[in-house]
Design an enzyme around this catalytic site. Sequence first.
Site, PDB file in Angstrom:
ATOM      1  N   HIS A  43      55.917   8.140 223.722  1.00 31.92           N
ATOM      2  CA  HIS A  43      54.572   8.002 224.300  1.00 31.92           C
ATOM      3  C   HIS A  43      53.818   6.944 223.509  1.00 31.92           C
ATOM      4  CE1 HIS A  43      54.066  10.442 220.749  1.00 31.92           C
ATOM      5  NE2 HIS A  43      52.871   9.886 220.671  1.00 31.92           N
ATOM      6  N   HIS A 125      51.388   1.411 219.909  1.00 27.70           N
ATOM      7  CA  HIS A 125      52.829   1.444 219.625  1.00 27.70           C
ATOM      8  C   HIS A 125      53.450   2.731 220.140  1.00 27.70           C
ATOM      9  CE1 HIS A 125      51.150   3.779 216.292  1.00 27.70           C
ATOM     10  NE2 HIS A 125      52.334   4.372 216.206  1.00 27.70           N
TER      11      HIS A 125
HETATM   12  P1  2AM Z   1      52.845   7.891 215.119  1.00 25.36           P
HETATM   13  O1  2AM Z   1      53.824   7.990 216.251  1.00 25.36           O
HETATM   14  O2  2AM Z   1      52.606   6.487 214.668  1.00 25.36           O
HETATM   15  O3  2AM Z   1      53.175   8.835 213.999  1.00 25.36           O
HETATM   16  C1  2AM Z   1      51.156  12.687 217.627  1.00 25.36           C
HETATM   17  O4  2AM Z   1      51.308  12.957 216.282  1.00 25.36           O
HETATM   18  C2  2AM Z   1      50.825  11.244 217.854  1.00 25.36           C
HETATM   19  O5  2AM Z   1      49.558  10.934 217.246  1.00 25.36           O
HETATM   20  C3  2AM Z   1      51.826  10.249 217.285  1.00 25.36           C
HETATM   21  O6  2AM Z   1      51.993   9.205 218.211  1.00 25.36           O
HETATM   22  C4  2AM Z   1      51.170   9.724 216.030  1.00 25.36           C
HETATM   23  O7  2AM Z   1      51.433   8.387 215.737  1.00 25.36           O
HETATM   24  C5  2AM Z   1      49.705   9.805 216.401  1.00 25.36           C
HETATM   25  N1  2AM Z   1      48.845   9.895 215.232  1.00 25.36           N
HETATM   26  C6  2AM Z   1      47.842   9.056 214.925  1.00 25.36           C
HETATM   27  N2  2AM Z   1      47.214   9.449 213.808  1.00 25.36           N
HETATM   28  C7  2AM Z   1      47.844  10.551 213.379  1.00 25.36           C
HETATM   29  C8  2AM Z   1      47.669  11.414 212.255  1.00 25.36           C
HETATM   30  N3  2AM Z   1      46.685  11.227 211.367  1.00 25.36           N
HETATM   31  N4  2AM Z   1      48.517  12.441 212.115  1.00 25.36           N
HETATM   32  C9  2AM Z   1      49.510  12.647 213.012  1.00 25.36           C
HETATM   33  N5  2AM Z   1      49.711  11.878 214.109  1.00 25.36           N
HETATM   34  C10 2AM Z   1      48.886  10.840 214.284  1.00 25.36           C
END
Ligand code: 2AM
Length: 180
Positions: A43, A125
């Site tokens: 996602h 991303h």
């Molecule tokens: P990531 O894929 O770069 O880890 C669920 O966790 C989604 O929220 C993921 O896509 C994650 O990004 C994003 N996300 C953004 N900030 C976050 C945080 N502080 N902790 C966990 N997930 C975060």
Amino acid sequence: MSNSRRLFFALSLPDALQQQVVRWRAEAFAPEAGRPVAAANLHLTLAFLGEVSAQKELALRKLAGRIAQPGFSMRLDDLGHWPRPGVVWLGTRRAPRGLLQLAELLRSQAARSGCHQSALPFHPHITLLRAATQPVAIPPATPGWAFSADAFSLYESVFENGRTRYQHLEQWPLAKQASP
Ligand code: 2AM
């Protein structure tokens, strides 16, 4: 905190695209590069909300339902590696204005509702690999998939049996894209 949930707004990838990305990933990265994210979990996060109470969730859902933003298209033609969080990602070299505006709106609504928002700029991303903390050979290019967003969604991040899965909770349409 038993009635709070870990939530985020995101763009879902169509099933066919999830499968294409996963097949390509298996060829493009060595098995030791990192832990592949399951196809159903791929996602693009728009706004991470953190642990949210039921009351705040309801308020955020109402605000999301009032959003009248246009849909948009983008090319998934960028790749990168963030060694600190151990993430290998798929992104876009030219983020469409509609994507940036939608994320900005959701992130500012979240901040006003008391959900801490990262001070880092939004970098759209799709996480492909996790636990990628060692140097990774990044392929020079992606197949450059075209991706159209005509809706955005609210997800819950559920950790159970040692695994994280993303539970789809609700989806809201974006307005029809103007023809070019
Ligand atoms: P990531 O894929 O770069 O880890 C669920 O966790 C989604 O929220 C993921 O896509 C994650 O990004 C994003 N996300 C953004 N900030 C976050 C945080 N502080 N902790 C966990 N997930 C975060």
